[in-house]
Scaffold this motif. Structure first.
Motif, mmCIF file in Angstrom:
data_model
loop_
_atom_site.group_PDB
_atom_site.id
_atom_site.type_symbol
_atom_site.label_atom_id
_atom_site.label_comp_id
_atom_site.label_asym_id
_atom_site.label_seq_id
_atom_site.Cartn_x
_atom_site.Cartn_y
_atom_site.Cartn_z
ATOM 1 N N GLY A 1 47.144 21.777 11.806
ATOM 2 C CA GLY A 1 46.776 23.075 12.378
ATOM 3 C C GLY A 1 47.858 23.661 13.270
ATOM 4 N N GLU A 2 49.103 23.233 13.058
ATOM 5 C CA GLU A 2 50.194 23.737 13.899
ATOM 6 C C GLU A 2 50.402 25.228 13.676
ATOM 7 N N ARG A 3 50.764 25.891 14.751
ATOM 8 C CA ARG A 3 51.014 27.324 14.713
ATOM 9 C C ARG A 3 52.306 27.618 15.448
ATOM 10 N N SER A 4 52.861 28.789 15.177
ATOM 11 C CA SER A 4 54.109 29.171 15.845
ATOM 12 C C SER A 4 53.844 29.346 17.335
ATOM 13 N N GLU A 5 54.892 29.177 18.109
ATOM 14 C CA GLU A 5 54.738 29.147 19.559
ATOM 15 C C GLU A 5 54.302 30.478 20.166
ATOM 16 N N THR A 6 54.943 31.563 19.800
ATOM 17 C CA THR A 6 54.682 32.844 20.453
ATOM 18 C C THR A 6 53.501 33.591 19.848
ATOM 19 N N LEU A 7 53.513 33.766 18.532
ATOM 20 C CA LEU A 7 52.478 34.566 17.867
ATOM 21 C C LEU A 7 51.286 33.747 17.386
ATOM 22 N N GLN A 8 51.388 32.451 17.467
ATOM 23 C CA GLN A 8 50.331 31.558 16.987
ATOM 24 C C GLN A 8 50.025 31.784 15.505
ATOM 25 N N LEU A 9 51.077 32.020 14.717
ATOM 26 C CA LEU A 9 50.935 32.200 13.270
ATOM 27 C C LEU A 9 50.880 30.841 12.575
ATOM 28 N N SER A 10 50.072 30.747 11.544
ATOM 29 C CA SER A 10 50.129 29.577 10.672
ATOM 30 C C SER A 10 51.399 29.734 9.840
ATOM 31 N N PHE A 11 52.314 28.804 9.979
ATOM 32 C CA PHE A 11 53.585 28.980 9.275
ATOM 33 C C PHE A 11 53.764 28.058 8.080
ATOM 34 N N HIS A 12 52.729 27.284 7.747
ATOM 35 C CA HIS A 12 52.859 26.416 6.575
ATOM 36 C C HIS A 12 53.065 27.191 5.269
ATOM 37 N N PRO A 13 52.556 28.428 5.117
ATOM 38 C CA PRO A 13 52.858 29.146 3.868
ATOM 39 C C PRO A 13 54.362 29.369 3.654
ATOM 40 N N PHE A 14 55.106 29.564 4.728
ATOM 41 C CA PHE A 14 56.553 29.732 4.593
ATOM 42 C C PHE A 14 57.202 28.416 4.158
ATOM 43 N N ILE A 15 56.694 27.312 4.671
ATOM 44 C CA ILE A 15 57.211 25.994 4.277
ATOM 45 C C ILE A 15 56.927 25.755 2.800
ATOM 46 N N TYR A 16 55.718 26.086 2.360
ATOM 47 C CA TYR A 16 55.396 25.954 0.937
ATOM 48 C C TYR A 16 56.296 26.869 0.091
#
Length: 180
Positions: free
Chosen positions: A129-144
């Motif tokens: 459930g990690e999210r980006s620090e500032t915007l709290q975006l789920s960034f796993h889609p970018f990793i995929y």
């Protein structure tokens, strides 16, 4: 009697499908690049007014990773990656094909491993459930997205390795990719 080893030859459908997927992912990367440029430019303008966008750097970083990964397969299809063939250009065609096949195999193994590891990293980020620090975006889609880019590159390398083994052309492809 033919004593040469028999390798499966890629079908035109396989080649066309891989070309289509590579182009489609390139379009996604182009859209990401456009968004990246718009965001970076708007953020610079907003900074001049004292109103910078919060989290612009993290979104630019995510988009930048996607832009880079999305171009890999298409660039390999066109053989636009930098190649130093100052020595191998003098080899006889059979030896050159062998060197090309081994080179493709090594790159295929490397990017195959990277594809799997990046995908597993995306799973780990998503499940945690990690999210980006500032915007709290789920960034796993970018990793995929990066993993998909590496995966497409791996498939292109596999295709080119087989073509090298069966005596297919190893010249730079036209702008449309392998099927043009």
């Amino acid at each position: 009697m033919n004593t040469e080893p028999s390798f499966p030859t890629p079908t035109p459908l396989m080649t066309a499908m891989l070309s289509y997927l590579s182009r489609a992912f390139l379009v996604i990367g182009g859209i990401a690049l456009g968004l990246l440029v718009l965001l970076a430019t708007a953020n610079v303008a907003a900074r001049l007014l004292g109103l910078p966008f919060a989290g612009a750097y993290e979104v630019v970083a995510f988009l930048g990773a996607l832009v880079t990964a999305s171009a890999l397969a298409y660039t390999q299809l066109r053989r636009d990656h930098i190649m130093v063939d100052i020595v191998t250009c003098r080899y006889p065609p059979l030896i050159k094909r062998g060197v090309d096949a081994v080179s493709d195999l090594l790159a295929l193994v490397l990017f195959g491993i990277l594809t799997r590891q990046v995908w597993l990293w995306g799973d780990k980020i998503r499940l945690a459930g990690e999210r980006s620090e500032t915007l709290q975006l789920s960034f796993h889609p970018f990793i995929y997205g990066v993993a998909v880019g590496f995966g497409l590159l791996t498939l292109v390398l596999a295709l080119q390795m087989v073509l090298a083994l069966v005596g297919g052309e190893r010249k730079k492809a036209p702008a449309g990719g392998m099927d043009s």
